[in-house]
Structures are given as C-alpha cells and as structure tokens.
Write a protein that holds these residues in place. Structure first.
Motif, PDB file in Angstrom:
ATOM      1  N   LEU A   6      12.735  -1.599  50.848  1.00  0.00           N
ATOM      2  CA  LEU A   6      13.447  -2.866  50.733  1.00  0.00           C
ATOM      3  C   LEU A   6      14.806  -2.795  51.431  1.00  0.00           C
ATOM      4  O   LEU A   6      15.198  -3.730  52.136  1.00  0.00           O
ATOM      5  CB  LEU A   6      13.621  -3.235  49.262  1.00  0.00           C
ATOM      6  CG  LEU A   6      14.263  -4.583  48.979  1.00  0.00           C
ATOM      7  CD1 LEU A   6      13.432  -5.723  49.547  1.00  0.00           C
ATOM      8  CD2 LEU A   6      14.459  -4.760  47.478  1.00  0.00           C
ATOM      9  N   LEU A  46       9.715  -6.399  53.102  1.00  0.00           N
ATOM     10  CA  LEU A  46       9.979  -7.208  51.904  1.00  0.00           C
ATOM     11  C   LEU A  46       8.680  -7.450  51.142  1.00  0.00           C
ATOM     12  O   LEU A  46       8.623  -7.281  49.919  1.00  0.00           O
ATOM     13  CB  LEU A  46      10.629  -8.536  52.284  1.00  0.00           C
ATOM     14  CG  LEU A  46      10.775  -9.569  51.159  1.00  0.00           C
ATOM     15  CD1 LEU A  46      11.661  -9.038  50.034  1.00  0.00           C
ATOM     16  CD2 LEU A  46      11.319 -10.873  51.721  1.00  0.00           C
ATOM     17  N   GLU A  47       7.637  -7.814  51.862  1.00  0.00           N
ATOM     18  CA  GLU A  47       6.344  -8.074  51.216  1.00  0.00           C
ATOM     19  C   GLU A  47       5.823  -6.827  50.522  1.00  0.00           C
ATOM     20  O   GLU A  47       5.367  -6.879  49.380  1.00  0.00           O
ATOM     21  CB  GLU A  47       5.339  -8.572  52.264  1.00  0.00           C
ATOM     22  CG  GLU A  47       3.995  -8.997  51.685  1.00  0.00           C
ATOM     23  CD  GLU A  47       3.035  -7.847  51.462  1.00  0.00           C
ATOM     24  OE1 GLU A  47       2.238  -7.925  50.509  1.00  0.00           O
ATOM     25  OE2 GLU A  47       3.076  -6.861  52.222  1.00  0.00           O
ATOM     26  N   ALA A  50       7.888  -6.008  47.413  1.00  0.00           N
ATOM     27  CA  ALA A  50       7.698  -6.976  46.337  1.00  0.00           C
ATOM     28  C   ALA A  50       6.397  -6.753  45.565  1.00  0.00           C
ATOM     29  O   ALA A  50       6.172  -7.380  44.543  1.00  0.00           O
ATOM     30  CB  ALA A  50       7.737  -8.392  46.899  1.00  0.00           C
ATOM     31  N   ARG A  51       5.579  -5.828  46.030  1.00  0.00           N
ATOM     32  CA  ARG A  51       4.378  -5.480  45.268  1.00  0.00           C
ATOM     33  C   ARG A  51       4.732  -4.723  43.986  1.00  0.00           C
ATOM     34  O   ARG A  51       3.981  -4.768  43.022  1.00  0.00           O
ATOM     35  CB  ARG A  51       3.435  -4.629  46.115  1.00  0.00           C
ATOM     36  CG  ARG A  51       2.840  -5.371  47.282  1.00  0.00           C
ATOM     37  CD  ARG A  51       1.972  -4.448  48.106  1.00  0.00           C
ATOM     38  NE  ARG A  51       1.581  -5.095  49.357  1.00  0.00           N
ATOM     39  CZ  ARG A  51       0.881  -4.481  50.293  1.00  0.00           C
ATOM     40  NH1 ARG A  51       0.480  -3.228  50.128  1.00  0.00           N
ATOM     41  NH2 ARG A  51       0.573  -5.132  51.404  1.00  0.00           N
ATOM     42  N   PRO A  54      10.028  -6.910  41.181  1.00  0.00           N
ATOM     43  CA  PRO A  54       9.889  -8.354  40.963  1.00  0.00           C
ATOM     44  C   PRO A  54      10.357  -9.149  42.200  1.00  0.00           C
ATOM     45  O   PRO A  54      11.396  -8.832  42.792  1.00  0.00           O
ATOM     46  CB  PRO A  54      10.788  -8.629  39.753  1.00  0.00           C
ATOM     47  CG  PRO A  54      10.853  -7.318  39.034  1.00  0.00           C
ATOM     48  CD  PRO A  54      10.785  -6.262  40.109  1.00  0.00           C
ATOM     49  N   MET A  55       9.569 -10.155  42.566  1.00  0.00           N
ATOM     50  CA  MET A  55       9.824 -10.888  43.812  1.00  0.00           C
ATOM     51  C   MET A  55      11.239 -11.451  43.879  1.00  0.00           C
ATOM     52  O   MET A  55      11.904 -11.372  44.906  1.00  0.00           O
ATOM     53  CB  MET A  55       8.794 -12.012  43.981  1.00  0.00           C
ATOM     54  CG  MET A  55       8.895 -12.732  45.296  1.00  0.00           C
ATOM     55  SD  MET A  55       8.577 -11.587  46.641  1.00  0.00           S
ATOM     56  CE  MET A  55       9.424 -12.380  47.961  1.00  0.00           C
ATOM     57  N   GLY A  56      11.712 -12.058  42.797  1.00  0.00           N
ATOM     58  CA  GLY A  56      13.058 -12.623  42.800  1.00  0.00           C
ATOM     59  C   GLY A  56      14.127 -11.566  43.039  1.00  0.00           C
ATOM     60  O   GLY A  56      15.069 -11.774  43.801  1.00  0.00           O
ATOM     61  N   ALA A  58      13.608  -8.592  44.501  1.00  0.00           N
ATOM     62  CA  ALA A  58      13.422  -8.068  45.859  1.00  0.00           C
ATOM     63  C   ALA A  58      14.047  -9.002  46.881  1.00  0.00           C
ATOM     64  O   ALA A  58      14.756  -8.566  47.797  1.00  0.00           O
ATOM     65  CB  ALA A  58      11.938  -7.860  46.147  1.00  0.00           C
ATOM     66  N   TYR A  59      13.796 -10.295  46.732  1.00  0.00           N
ATOM     67  CA  TYR A  59      14.330 -11.257  47.694  1.00  0.00           C
ATOM     68  C   TYR A  59      15.858 -11.311  47.639  1.00  0.00           C
ATOM     69  O   TYR A  59      16.522 -11.354  48.663  1.00  0.00           O
ATOM     70  CB  TYR A  59      13.741 -12.648  47.451  1.00  0.00           C
ATOM     71  CG  TYR A  59      14.268 -13.657  48.425  1.00  0.00           C
ATOM     72  CD1 TYR A  59      13.835 -13.653  49.750  1.00  0.00           C
ATOM     73  CD2 TYR A  59      15.232 -14.585  48.042  1.00  0.00           C
ATOM     74  CE1 TYR A  59      14.341 -14.568  50.657  1.00  0.00           C
ATOM     75  CE2 TYR A  59      15.738 -15.497  48.940  1.00  0.00           C
ATOM     76  CZ  TYR A  59      15.286 -15.487  50.249  1.00  0.00           C
ATOM     77  OH  TYR A  59      15.789 -16.382  51.146  1.00  0.00           O
ATOM     78  N   TRP A  62      17.160  -8.072  49.280  1.00  0.00           N
ATOM     79  CA  TRP A  62      16.893  -8.147  50.723  1.00  0.00           C
ATOM     80  C   TRP A  62      17.855  -9.124  51.392  1.00  0.00           C
ATOM     81  O   TRP A  62      18.485  -8.807  52.397  1.00  0.00           O
ATOM     82  CB  TRP A  62      15.441  -8.573  50.914  1.00  0.00           C
ATOM     83  CG  TRP A  62      14.981  -8.820  52.305  1.00  0.00           C
ATOM     84  CD1 TRP A  62      14.562  -7.893  53.212  1.00  0.00           C
ATOM     85  CD2 TRP A  62      14.846 -10.086  52.950  1.00  0.00           C
ATOM     86  NE1 TRP A  62      14.166  -8.517  54.369  1.00  0.00           N
ATOM     87  CE2 TRP A  62      14.333  -9.856  54.227  1.00  0.00           C
ATOM     88  CE3 TRP A  62      15.099 -11.391  52.549  1.00  0.00           C
ATOM     89  CZ2 TRP A  62      14.077 -10.890  55.133  1.00  0.00           C
ATOM     90  CZ3 TRP A  62      14.848 -12.424  53.442  1.00  0.00           C
ATOM     91  CH2 TRP A  62      14.351 -12.163  54.717  1.00  0.00           C
TER      92      TRP A  62
END
Length: 104
Positions: A6, A46-47, A50-51, A54-56, A58-59, A62
């Motif tokens: 990340l 990033l993808e 995010a596995r 948590p996506m939020g 990670a985003y 990033w």
C-alpha cells in the motif's frame, strides 16, 4: 506485506500526479507512458492491499501518501510555497495516516 504494498502504491500515486504535470494533453509520449504506468501500478497495489486491509482505511492511507508526497514534490522541485501552516497541515495528514495504521 499488504501495508508495504500500500505504501509503495501511494508512492506510485506521487509518480502519476507528478507525470501528469508534463503530459501536455497526452502528447508528450515519455511522460504519458510514465503516467499510465504509474497509475496502473498504483491502482493495482491499492487493489491488492485492500484484500486484507479495510477498503476505507486502505484508500485513505493511499490517498494521504499521494497527497503528502505530491505536495512535497511540488515544494521541493517546483518552488511551491512551503509556509509554516502548510507544513503543519501536511504533518496533520501524516499523523492521521499513522493513526489509521495503528488502529486498523
């Protein structure tokens, strides 16, 4: 490992935002290739991260790395202002990123 990827992805975000400055409506081929290559790597990392993050979170991490890195590149290489308040606000973003890492 996901956190390292990340962080690297965030650094490639700095690469694509910096390259974007020079693409000249995508007519400057070397910078356009650098832009698309950096975007591809950055989004891919990033993808992947995010596995397992948590996506939020990670985003946010990033995007924060990209934002801070892009501001620093602007101040160091493009003579953008480096006022005290700007530096303090950048440090606030860094603290927020560290907080997300600590409490994720």
């Amino acid at each position: 490992m996901a956190w390292l990827l990340l962080i690297v992805g965030g650094m490639f975000e700095v690469g694509f935002t910096t390259a974007l400055r020079f693409v000249d409506n995508f007519r400057n081929l070397p910078w356009t290739l650098a832009f698309f290559g950096s975007v591809t790597i950055s989004m891919g990392l990033l993808e992947y991260a995010a596995r397992s993050i948590p996506m939020g979170t990670a985003y946010a991490v990033w995007g924060g790395i990209g934002a801070v890195g892009t501001v620093l590149v602007g101040m160091i290489f493009f003579d953008e202002p480096s006022t005290l308040i700007r530096v303090l606000l950048i440090l606030t973003i860094v603290a927020a990123i560290a907080g997300l890492k600590l409490f994720a």
